[in-house]
Write a protein that holds these residues in place. Structure first.
Motif, PDB file in Angstrom:
ATOM      1  N   ASN A   1       5.890  12.951   0.414  1.00  0.00           N
ATOM      2  CA  ASN A   1       5.346  12.420  -0.203  1.00  0.00           C
ATOM      3  C   ASN A   1       5.825  10.896   0.032  1.00  0.00           C
ATOM      4  N   GLU A   2       7.012  10.921   0.444  1.00  0.00           N
ATOM      5  CA  GLU A   2       8.223   9.469   0.799  1.00  0.00           C
ATOM      6  C   GLU A   2       7.842   8.786   1.779  1.00  0.00           C
TER       7      GLU A   2
ATOM      8  N   GLU B   1       4.324   7.088   1.171  1.00  0.00           N
ATOM      9  CA  GLU B   1       3.857   5.998   0.684  1.00  0.00           C
ATOM     10  C   GLU B   1       3.577   5.053   0.682  1.00  0.00           C
TER      11      GLU B   1
ATOM     12  N   PRO C   1       1.203   3.787  -6.392  1.00  0.00           N
ATOM     13  CA  PRO C   1       2.062   4.595  -6.162  1.00  0.00           C
ATOM     14  C   PRO C   1       0.651   5.516  -5.761  1.00  0.00           C
TER      15      PRO C   1
ATOM     16  N   GLY D   1       1.896   8.324  -3.223  1.00  0.00           N
ATOM     17  CA  GLY D   1       2.801   8.778  -2.322  1.00  0.00           C
ATOM     18  C   GLY D   1       2.525  10.311  -2.988  1.00  0.00           C
TER      19      GLY D   1
END
Length: 546
Positions: A201-202, A205, A367, A369
């Protein structure tokens, strides 16, 4: 897409100019500062021009009609594409001491032969046959089709052997089809002994979506650690202690699939274990049969009786049943007859439900992510689902297919109109209340579209003799609470109520347990694959059956 095509053509032009202006005395094999030789740069440029010319030319052919029918199409982009298409169609030759002339002549001769043979025309005509039909359905156009049971669907073979199936056995499952690296050890009675998941995810993102190259690199970094972690949690020290290995081989991002497949193949051959190449969509579907996946704990499981070769086991639901598969890349209604036997009743003509959620999330500046779906669902709880008027797709089409491209456009148009009304410059500047209303209205209409197509499919099956009265809702979007609630009501309110089965939310998304369980289902049928040289498939449709 248009922007990327324009950018690629412009880059090709710049690179070609660099080659023409190379310093005197520089040889073609001498590497540049970037580490690429000029020959490589030239080859890359010509390849980009050839490929992008086709895209630009195709766009130029339909551009005027698109501009007339959809004023939002940027005419400036069209004019650029037209000019770039002309440039790419007749690139200036690059002086390579005469060697290039012969190569060009040979290429032109081959091109003329193909053109005379009508190969391109036949290809276009073949593609036109499927316009307006659901994607991801094999109608004879795909080279690789999933059919583990052979042409009749029931002739399974154990190409790499089978574990001892008279007692519960364990399978190591590996998943790397997209952006998460997963591994799990599952026992054939449905018990998940150990699982591990490395999220990306990071990493993605900041890009607003999955970047395949970054995803591949992350898989390579995490694959061994994730497998070791899953084995450790299962109380095992090595893959040699499991009875078989299963891995997702398609559909998905090919460069990502290859990471997991290669590792699973190596382990299977190193420890001489039965190997199963798992179909990603079948794995989602079969998760509804995993005993622990029961939504209603008071509901009895279906018992699969023991035979001379297999032990007794439990399943949450039995074949046949109807499955609604909703994920980031797929949206399908399938009649599920048995392992490897699926009839696609309806599919998306363009975008999937998950993709529509993702695009809406990015439109609203949410967001993404952890996925656009959860972000939109969370914001929608604060909004009014009837605040923004949006059209329900395919109202005049009386079949079970889906379409979300038009709804995505309608959401954008409604958001832009609201921004003008509020006197703000961009959609991102809208208030949280306005964004919540847009999210709630989108989610409401998106699910209403699902309800209508599903209701039609259920009505159709109720008129047949196979007695299907069970619905499995699977895939990443099946974790959406609003979707679950409304589909449950749809099943209960029918004259002859249906039973609905949905995996727990954490088992709806991609993870290693789904690969392990799908492998178990295949192995219990006496089916396994040969690990050596087993390929992966970005597109891997089910065999179409009327």
């Amino acid at each position: 897409y248009l922007y990327m095509t324009h950018h690629a053509l412009a880059t090709a032009r710049q690179q070609t100019e660099k080659i023409r202006q190379r310093p005197e005395g520089v040889t073609w094999s001498r590497p540049s500062s970037s580490g690429r030789g000029l020959v490589g740069m030239m080859a890359m440029s010509l390849m980009m021009m050839t490929t992008m010319r086709r895209s630009a030319t195709a766009f130029v052919g339909v551009g005027p009609s698109l501009c007339r029918s959809r004023p939002a199409i940027n005419r400036q982009i069209y004019s650029r594409m037209a000019s770039l298409s002309s440039f790419a169609a007749a690139p200036q030759s690059v002086d390579t001491n005469g060697a290039n002339d012969d190569t060009d002549a040979q290429s032109q001769t081959k091109h003329n032969k193909k053109k005379k043979g009508g190969n391109k025309l036949r290809g276009k005509e073949k593609r036109r046959q499927f316009i307006g039909m659901a994607k991801a359905v094999d109608r004879g156009q795909w080279a690789n089709v999933y059919k583990p049971g052979g042409e009749d669907g029931t002739t399974f073979t154990a190409q790499s052997g089978l574990p001892n199936r008279t007692r519960p056995f364990t399978v190591l499952g590996i998943e790397s089809s997209c952006d998460d690296t997963g591994a799990a050890v599952v026992r054939s009675d449905g018990t998940i002994l150990g699982e591990s998941l490395a999220s990306q995810n990071e990493i993605h993102e900041e890009w607003g979506g999955i970047v395949p190259g970054l995803a591949k690199n992350a898989h390579e970094e995490n694959i061994d650690r994730v497998i070791e972690d899953a084995l450790r949690k299962a109380g095992l020290t090595s893959a040699d202690e499991v009875d078989a290995i299963g891995v997702t081989v398609g559909p998905g991002l090919e460069i990502c699939l290859r990471v997991g497949c290669n590792r699973a193949r190596d382990l299977a051959m190193q420890y001489n274990k039965p190997f199963v190449g798992v179909h990603h969509l079948e794995a989602h579907i079969l998760m509804a049969r995993l005993p622990v996946a029961k939504e209603n704990e008071s509901q009895e499981s279906f018992v699969v009786p023991a035979t001379e070769e297999t032990h007794e086991s439990l399943r949450s639901m039995e074949f046949p049943f109807l499955s609604l598969l909703v994920s980031g890349g797929h949206c399908q209604l399938l009649r599920c007859i048995g392992i490897g036997q699926y009839t696609i009743i309806g599919g998306t003509l363009d975008d999937s439900l998950g993709e529509a959620f993702d695009k809406t999330a990015r439109l609203l500046g949410l967001p993404v992510g952890g996925g656009g779906g959860p972000a939109v669902e969370k914001l929608a709880r604060e909004g009014d689902p009837k605040a923004v008027q949006l059209p329900i797709p395919l109202q005049k089409r009386k079949d079970c297919d889906f379409s979300y491209a038009g709804l995505k456009t309608a959401v954008r148009s409604a958001a832009e109109k609201l921004a003008v009304e509020r006197g703000v410059a961009t959609i991102d500047e809208l208030s949280r209340e306005d964004k919540a209303n847009i999210a709630a209205s989108f989610q409401n209409v998106a699910i209403r579209h699902i309800e209508q197509r599903l209701d039609r499919a259920m009505t159709m099956l109720e008129g047949e003799d196979d007695g299907i009265r069970s619905l499995a809702v699977v895939g990443g979007v099946a974790a959406n609470t609003e979707l679950r609630t409304r589909l449950e009501k749809l099943c209960i309110d029918r004259q002859d109520p249906w039973k609905m089965f949905v995996p727990p939310p954490r088992l709806c998304t991609d993870q290693g347990s789904m690969s392990a369980w799908a492998a178990i289902e295949r192995l219990m049928e006496g089916s396994s694959d040969q690990p050596k040289d087993h390929e992966v498939y970005a597109r891997y449709p089910f065999q179409f059956k009327d």
